[in-house]
Design an enzyme around this catalytic site. Sequence first.
Site, mmCIF file in Angstrom:
data_model
loop_
_atom_site.group_PDB
_atom_site.id
_atom_site.type_symbol
_atom_site.label_atom_id
_atom_site.label_comp_id
_atom_site.label_asym_id
_atom_site.label_seq_id
_atom_site.Cartn_x
_atom_site.Cartn_y
_atom_site.Cartn_z
ATOM 1 N N LYS A 264 13.982 -29.828 -9.594
ATOM 2 C CA LYS A 264 12.559 -30.162 -9.767
ATOM 3 C C LYS A 264 11.813 -29.171 -10.670
ATOM 4 O O LYS A 264 10.889 -29.569 -11.377
ATOM 5 C CB LYS A 264 11.866 -30.270 -8.406
ATOM 6 N N ASP B 152 5.382 -36.210 -5.249
ATOM 7 C CA ASP B 152 5.488 -35.651 -3.894
ATOM 8 C C ASP B 152 4.099 -35.362 -3.322
ATOM 9 O O ASP B 152 3.819 -35.643 -2.160
ATOM 10 C CB ASP B 152 6.306 -34.348 -3.904
HETATM 11 P P1 NAP Z 1 12.475 -24.176 -0.699
HETATM 12 O O1 NAP Z 1 11.866 -24.178 -2.044
HETATM 13 O O2 NAP Z 1 13.814 -23.581 -0.501
HETATM 14 O O3 NAP Z 1 11.433 -23.412 0.282
HETATM 15 C C1 NAP Z 1 11.733 -23.218 1.648
HETATM 16 C C2 NAP Z 1 10.589 -22.465 2.307
HETATM 17 O O4 NAP Z 1 10.881 -22.415 3.696
HETATM 18 C C3 NAP Z 1 10.438 -21.024 1.832
HETATM 19 O O5 NAP Z 1 9.070 -20.678 1.874
HETATM 20 C C4 NAP Z 1 11.228 -20.244 2.867
HETATM 21 O O6 NAP Z 1 10.725 -18.938 3.119
HETATM 22 C C5 NAP Z 1 10.972 -21.034 4.115
HETATM 23 N N1 NAP Z 1 12.098 -20.892 5.055
HETATM 24 C C6 NAP Z 1 13.393 -21.203 4.815
HETATM 25 N N2 NAP Z 1 14.125 -20.911 5.885
HETATM 26 C C7 NAP Z 1 13.281 -20.385 6.814
HETATM 27 C C8 NAP Z 1 13.451 -19.888 8.127
HETATM 28 N N3 NAP Z 1 14.639 -19.881 8.699
HETATM 29 N N4 NAP Z 1 12.366 -19.433 8.784
HETATM 30 C C9 NAP Z 1 11.144 -19.438 8.199
HETATM 31 N N5 NAP Z 1 10.924 -19.886 6.957
HETATM 32 C C10 NAP Z 1 11.985 -20.365 6.274
HETATM 33 O O7 NAP Z 1 12.584 -25.658 -0.099
HETATM 34 P P2 NAP Z 1 11.640 -26.921 -0.439
HETATM 35 O O8 NAP Z 1 12.174 -27.660 -1.604
HETATM 36 O O9 NAP Z 1 10.225 -26.476 -0.441
HETATM 37 O O10 NAP Z 1 11.908 -27.867 0.839
HETATM 38 C C11 NAP Z 1 11.520 -27.483 2.143
HETATM 39 C C12 NAP Z 1 11.791 -28.641 3.095
HETATM 40 O O11 NAP Z 1 10.883 -29.703 2.822
HETATM 41 C C13 NAP Z 1 13.186 -29.279 2.898
HETATM 42 O O12 NAP Z 1 14.099 -28.706 3.769
HETATM 43 C C14 NAP Z 1 12.960 -30.751 3.195
HETATM 44 O O13 NAP Z 1 13.346 -31.023 4.528
HETATM 45 C C15 NAP Z 1 11.466 -30.932 3.090
HETATM 46 N N6 NAP Z 1 11.133 -31.898 2.017
HETATM 47 C C16 NAP Z 1 10.645 -33.112 2.388
HETATM 48 C C17 NAP Z 1 10.305 -34.055 1.422
HETATM 49 C C18 NAP Z 1 9.809 -35.425 1.857
HETATM 50 O O14 NAP Z 1 9.783 -36.358 1.032
HETATM 51 N N7 NAP Z 1 9.395 -35.570 3.100
HETATM 52 C C19 NAP Z 1 10.441 -33.760 0.064
HETATM 53 C C20 NAP Z 1 10.940 -32.502 -0.297
HETATM 54 C C21 NAP Z 1 11.270 -31.575 0.696
HETATM 55 P P3 NAP Z 1 11.107 -17.667 2.197
HETATM 56 O O15 NAP Z 1 10.108 -17.699 1.064
HETATM 57 O O16 NAP Z 1 10.935 -16.530 3.089
HETATM 58 O O17 NAP Z 1 12.518 -17.872 1.720
#
Ligand code: NAP
Length: 462
Positions: free
Chosen positions: A269, A305
């Site tokens: 993305k 999104d």
């Molecule tokens: P990302 O860029 O990897 O960001 C993940 C975030 O979550 C970071 O801020 C990370 O914190 C935090 N995190 C990860 N593991 C953690 C833990 N164990 N405890 C506390 N915080 C934690 O991922 P993303 O692309 O934003 O996606 C996040 C989630 O959104 C995905 O897993 C997915 O399920 C969901 N999503 C949903 C949709 C939808 O259409 N509904 C679309 C896209 C994504 P740090 O900064 O400390 O690493």
Amino acid sequence: MKRIVLTGYRGTGKTAIGTLLAEKLGVPFIDTDALIRARTGISISEIFRRDGEETFRALERQEIAGLPTENAVIGTGGGSVNDPANMEHLRRKSTCVLLKSDYATIERRLSHTPRPPLTDLPLKEEIRKMIDRRRRQYAASADFCVDTSRTSPEQAADRILNLLKNGSTAASEREAACRWFLTGKVPNAERGKIEELLTGPSRDVRTRILGIAGWPAAHSRSPHLFNRLFARYDLDYHYTWFEDSSIETILRVARDIDAKGLSVTIPFKQDVIVHLDKIDRAAEQIGAVNTVVFSCGIARGFNTDWIGIEKPLAGYKGKRAVLLGAGGVAAAAAYALIDLGMEVTILNRTFEKAQQLAERFGCTAKPLDAFDKIGPDLVVNATPLGMQPDMTSPLRADQLKKEMTVFDLVYTPPLTPLLRAAQKAGCTTIPGTDVFVYQAKDQFRLFFGIDVPDAAIREILA
Ligand code: NAP
């Protein structure tokens, strides 16, 4: 014969080219403006002047709904593409050809013809403004695109005939793309279909391809959803998987087969942005693109999104929100929450990342343990916590109060540990599956200009 629909701004040659094209194909040319003139007995300028644009648009909608569905070339009014109901009719069982010309050519052609003004601006500025305003809709109306700036109507008509016969791609590039698909991770059931579409002897050049770009992409529900929608709207398209570790490779293949567009998922993305020609304002601010539309040789990036996140929150304007997480999807969520005028606090495991995101969007950042002091109306989870197989919740049960609304962006499983705990605490809950529905709806509109009812998407995904 399948219907051919010509779209494009005034002065791009729809009537002259459409008349010649119909003659060459031995079918009637139907111009929707001419149908309106015949029905009302007055000119389009007179309808605009006497009854206003709305009346004209209603007449246009009626005429488009009543057009024959085959054996005809249709010329449309320049603004007809703005209306999703028109697009639904025009696109059904049709090949849509967008005619485009440069501004100076359009101005030269229009300066000799009486046309109703669409703005108070001088002609030159009006052309720029209106084309700019309708750019998305024109791109969505294009199965093929022909530049008529420096061609005679005869040449343009021949160019369209050639496109309809031979398509717009080279055999060697399609063969290479086919090999790439077949050596990749395309599901077995899909292999025959891809071969037939790209290199098969009975290949129909009008059938176009779109797909999901990701690594991995196999989990995506988009192929199932989009292919069902193509059947619903009689669109000659096929949606497949573009799976590779390199977004450059995916984009090259997509261009080689003249793909209509791509849905973009993890991990591309952000990376895709530098490879695109134009980026929509929201996508630029969020710093992520989840939709690429190819049209007239230009690749445009969008982010739907944030729309998927904003739509279920329409009733929450001005509320106090806590956003958990500061990654990719959190940026889209921050954009949506700020757009709704909410007071947003970002909490994240790595505080510096929360600070950086908060700075970008002009909101507040705090460490994760600050949650209890904030007392938010709305909590949005943008961390992967709760996503299968990790079944933990980002908040403890005692932190959830019944006055809160809890929106979990995680959607596998649909009922996450956080949502289950929130339901138990009496909170209002919004599942991440809603985001998928609304972002897909908007993506379909960017690709085809058609407004799919929410219920139709939910039914397909059920
Ligand atoms: P990302 O860029 O990897 O960001 C993940 C975030 O979550 C970071 O801020 C990370 O914190 C935090 N995190 C990860 N593991 C953690 C833990 N164990 N405890 C506390 N915080 C934690 O991922 P993303 O692309 O934003 O996606 C996040 C989630 O959104 C995905 O897993 C997915 O399920 C969901 N999503 C949903 C949709 C939808 O259409 N509904 C679309 C896209 C994504 P740090 O900064 O400390 O690493």
